[in-house]
Design a protein around this motif. Structure first.
Motif, PDB file in Angstrom:
ATOM      1  N   LEU A  47       0.828  -1.214   0.000  1.00 28.65           N
ATOM      2  CA  LEU A  47       0.000   0.000   0.000  1.00 28.65           C
ATOM      3  C   LEU A  47       0.857   1.256   0.000  1.00 28.65           C
ATOM      4  O   LEU A  47       0.589   2.206  -0.746  1.00 28.65           O
ATOM      5  N   ILE A  48       1.885   1.280   0.823  1.00 32.45           N
ATOM      6  CA  ILE A  48       2.734   2.467   0.925  1.00 32.45           C
ATOM      7  C   ILE A  48       3.530   2.688  -0.359  1.00 32.45           C
ATOM      8  O   ILE A  48       3.701   3.823  -0.810  1.00 32.45           O
ATOM      9  N   CYS A  49       4.008   1.602  -0.966  1.00 29.23           N
ATOM     10  CA  CYS A  49       4.756   1.733  -2.224  1.00 29.23           C
ATOM     11  C   CYS A  49       3.851   2.121  -3.382  1.00 29.23           C
ATOM     12  O   CYS A  49       4.263   2.853  -4.294  1.00 29.23           O
ATOM     13  N   ASN A  50       2.591   1.646  -3.346  1.00 31.66           N
ATOM     14  CA  ASN A  50       1.676   1.832  -4.474  1.00 31.66           C
ATOM     15  C   ASN A  50       0.975   3.184  -4.487  1.00 31.66           C
ATOM     16  O   ASN A  50       0.657   3.718  -5.558  1.00 31.66           O
ATOM     17  N   THR A  56       5.546   9.730   2.168  1.00 34.18           N
ATOM     18  CA  THR A  56       5.986  10.751   3.123  1.00 34.18           C
ATOM     19  C   THR A  56       6.974  10.108   4.093  1.00 34.18           C
ATOM     20  O   THR A  56       7.048   8.878   4.186  1.00 34.18           O
ATOM     21  N   PRO A  57       7.746  10.912   4.816  1.00 30.20           N
ATOM     22  CA  PRO A  57       8.711  10.340   5.771  1.00 30.20           C
ATOM     23  C   PRO A  57       8.083   9.367   6.763  1.00 30.20           C
ATOM     24  O   PRO A  57       8.641   8.296   7.025  1.00 30.20           O
ATOM     25  N   MET A  58       6.922   9.739   7.319  1.00 25.83           N
ATOM     26  CA  MET A  58       6.289   8.876   8.315  1.00 25.83           C
ATOM     27  C   MET A  58       5.980   7.501   7.746  1.00 25.83           C
ATOM     28  O   MET A  58       6.281   6.459   8.368  1.00 25.83           O
ATOM     29  N   TYR A  59       5.406   7.431   6.552  1.00 24.27           N
ATOM     30  CA  TYR A  59       5.053   6.143   5.959  1.00 24.27           C
ATOM     31  C   TYR A  59       6.283   5.404   5.437  1.00 24.27           C
ATOM     32  O   TYR A  59       6.283   4.169   5.348  1.00 24.27           O
ATOM     33  N   PHE A  60       7.324   6.143   5.082  1.00 21.98           N
ATOM     34  CA  PHE A  60       8.579   5.500   4.699  1.00 21.98           C
ATOM     35  C   PHE A  60       9.130   4.701   5.881  1.00 21.98           C
ATOM     36  O   PHE A  60       9.569   3.559   5.724  1.00 21.98           O
ATOM     37  N   PHE A  61       9.080   5.287   7.073  1.00 17.52           N
ATOM     38  CA  PHE A  61       9.529   4.585   8.271  1.00 17.52           C
ATOM     39  C   PHE A  61       8.607   3.411   8.602  1.00 17.52           C
ATOM     40  O   PHE A  61       9.066   2.335   8.995  1.00 17.52           O
ATOM     41  N   ILE A  62       7.294   3.614   8.433  1.00 16.87           N
ATOM     42  CA  ILE A  62       6.336   2.543   8.734  1.00 16.87           C
ATOM     43  C   ILE A  62       6.547   1.350   7.794  1.00 16.87           C
ATOM     44  O   ILE A  62       6.467   0.198   8.216  1.00 16.87           O
ATOM     45  N   SER A  63       6.834   1.619   6.514  1.00 14.40           N
ATOM     46  CA  SER A  63       7.068   0.522   5.565  1.00 14.40           C
ATOM     47  C   SER A  63       8.313  -0.268   5.941  1.00 14.40           C
ATOM     48  O   SER A  63       8.351  -1.496   5.811  1.00 14.40           O
ATOM     49  N   MET A 117      11.776   7.036  14.246  1.00  9.65           N
ATOM     50  CA  MET A 117      10.381   7.427  14.064  1.00  9.65           C
ATOM     51  C   MET A 117       9.951   8.441  15.123  1.00  9.65           C
ATOM     52  O   MET A 117       9.137   9.333  14.844  1.00  9.65           O
ATOM     53  N   ALA A 118      10.495   8.324  16.330  1.00  9.56           N
ATOM     54  CA  ALA A 118      10.194   9.302  17.386  1.00  9.56           C
ATOM     55  C   ALA A 118      10.738  10.672  17.000  1.00  9.56           C
ATOM     56  O   ALA A 118      10.081  11.703  17.227  1.00  9.56           O
ATOM     57  N   TYR A 119      11.928  10.687  16.399  1.00 11.81           N
ATOM     58  CA  TYR A 119      12.508  11.962  15.937  1.00 11.81           C
ATOM     59  C   TYR A 119      11.657  12.565  14.834  1.00 11.81           C
ATOM     60  O   TYR A 119      11.428  13.781  14.797  1.00 11.81           O
ATOM     61  N   LYS A 294      -6.805   6.946   8.290  1.00 13.25           N
ATOM     62  CA  LYS A 294      -7.671   7.164   7.122  1.00 13.25           C
ATOM     63  C   LYS A 294      -6.908   7.001   5.817  1.00 13.25           C
ATOM     64  O   LYS A 294      -7.441   6.468   4.835  1.00 13.25           O
ATOM     65  N   ASP A 295      -5.662   7.487   5.785  1.00 13.91           N
ATOM     66  CA  ASP A 295      -4.871   7.401   4.547  1.00 13.91           C
ATOM     67  C   ASP A 295      -4.640   5.954   4.127  1.00 13.91           C
ATOM     68  O   ASP A 295      -4.755   5.608   2.945  1.00 13.91           O
ATOM     69  N   VAL A 296      -4.316   5.100   5.096  1.00 11.07           N
ATOM     70  CA  VAL A 296      -4.074   3.688   4.792  1.00 11.07           C
ATOM     71  C   VAL A 296      -5.367   3.003   4.369  1.00 11.07           C
ATOM     72  O   VAL A 296      -5.381   2.197   3.428  1.00 11.07           O
TER      73      VAL A 296
END
Length: 305
Positions: A47-50, A56-63, A117-119, A294-296
Motif C-alpha cells: 500500500l505504501i509503495c503503491n 511521506t517520511p512517516m510512511y517510509f519509516f512505517i514501511s 520514528m520518534a525523531y 484514514k490514509d491507509v
C-alpha cells in the motif's frame, strides 16, 4: 582471537509443552498468527509503495518497520511450527548461531528504527515549518540505513562473544528459540565476563534508543501542552499515538524480559513475554498503524477496486 572449543553440535529446544494435544493447538495458533503477520506486513508495504499519497517520511519509516517485522517473525515462527508437529526438537549449532544473529539483528534494528520514528514525530509536531526541509528523503534513508547497520553490527559483537564460550554442559534449551540467558546457562567455565556483553547489549541497543525516544516525547508533550485548543491538542497527539503504543508494547516486553530477576530456567511467564515481542508484536504493528489511519484505509480501498 577467541575460539569456541564447544563439544555441542546441536541444541534441543523444549518449547512450550510436551503434551501432543497442546502442541497441535499451539501449531494452529502460531500458524494463524504468522499468516496474519505475513499478510498484514506485506499488504502495508504494498500500500505504501503503491499510493503516492503515502510517500511521506512517516510512511517510509512505517514501511521499513513492516519489513523488519516480517523478517523478525520469520526468524522464529517456522522453527516453532516445526518443533510443534515434529518429534525432532533439535536445532544445529550453526542454525542456533544464525537464529541468534538474525533475530537479534532485526530486533536491535527495530529499536533504532522506533527511535528514528520518534525523531520524525518530534519534527512534525514541534517544528512543523521546518519538517519538509529537515526530513528530506536523504535523511530518512540515512536514518533507516543507520538503524539496520547499528542493529546488525552491534549484535554481531554479541553473537561472537556468545558463541565463543565453551558449551560442554547439557544441550537442552528450556525455551522455544536460542536466546542469551539459556545459552549462557549451558556454557561451562567462567562466565563473569559475559555480564559486560549483556550490559553492552542492553545499553547500546535498548536503553540508548529508549532514552532518545523519551527525550523526543518530552519535547512533543511540551509542544502539545502549549496548544490552546483541545481539538488542536487531540489532533497533534493523534499523529504520534500509534507510534507511542508500538513503543510501549515493544520496549515494555523487552525491558521486562531482560531486566526482571530470573531463576536458573525460563518460566512460563518468561516464555509468554518472549512470544509477545518475537511473534505477536510483528502481527500487531500493521493493525496499530492502519486501523485508525484514514490514509491507509483509503489506499486499501483504492487497491481493492
Amino acid at each position: 582471537m577467541e575460539t569456541s572449543n564447544h563439544t555441542v553440535t546441536e541444541f534441543i529446544l523444549l518449547g512450550f509443552t510436551t503434551d501432543p494435544t497442546m502442541q497441535l493447538i499451539l501449531f494452529a495458533l502460531f500458524f494463524g498468527v504468522y499468516s496474519v503477520t505475513v499478510v498484514g506486513n506485506v499488504t502495508l508495504m504494498v500500500l505504501i509503495c503503491n499510493d503516492p499519497r503515502l510517500h511521506t517520511p512517516m510512511y517510509f519509516f512505517i514501511s521499513n518497520l513492516a519489513f523488519l517485522d516480517f523478517w523478525y517473525s520469520s526468524v522464529y515462527t517456522p522453527k516453532i511450527l516445526t518443533t510443534c508437529i515434529s518429534e525432532d526438537k533439535s536445532i544445529s549449532f550453526a542454525g542456533c548461531v544464525a537464529q541468534f544473529f538474525f533475530s537479534g539483528g532485526f530486533g536491535c534494528s527495530e529499536c533504532y528504527l522506533l527511535a528514528a520514528m520518534a525523531y520524525d514525530r518530534y519534527m512534525a509536531i514541534s517544528k512543523p515549518l521546518l519538517y519538509s526541509q529537515t526530513m528530506s528523503f536523504k535523511l530518512c534513508v540515512f536514518l533507516v540505513a543507520a538503524s539496520y547497520l547499528g542493529g546488525f553490527i552491534n549484535h554481531s559483537v554479541v553473537t561472537k562473544k556468545t558463541f565463543s564460550m565453551n558449551f560442554c554442559h547439557d544441550n537442552i534449551i528450556d525455551d522455544f528459540f536460542c536466546d542469551v540467558f539459556p545459552l549462557v546457562k549451558l556454557a561451562c567455565g567462567r562466565r563473569d565476563g559475559y555480564q559486560i556483553v549483556l550490559y553492552y547489549l542492553l545499553t547500546a541497543n535498548v536503553i540508548a534508543p529508549a532514552l532518545l525516544i523519551l527525550a523526543s516525547y518530552v519535547f512533543i508533550i511540551a509542544t502539545i501542552l502549549r496548544i490552546r485548543s483541545t481539538q488542536g491538542r487531540l489532533k497533534a497527539f493523534s499523529t504520534c499515538s500509534s507510534h507511542l503504543v508500538s513503543v510501549t508494547l515493544y520496549y515494555g516486553s523487552i525491558l521486562y524480559n531482560y531486566f526482571h530477576p530470573r531463576p536458573g530456567y525460563a518460566t512460563d511467564g518468561d516464555k509468554i513475554v518472549s512470544t509477545f515481542y518475537t511473534v505477536v508484536f510483528p502481527m500487531l504493528n500493521p493493525m496499530i498503524y492502519s486501523l485508525r489511519n484514514k490514509d491507509v484505509k483509503e489506499a486499501l480501498k483504492k487497491l481493492l477496486k
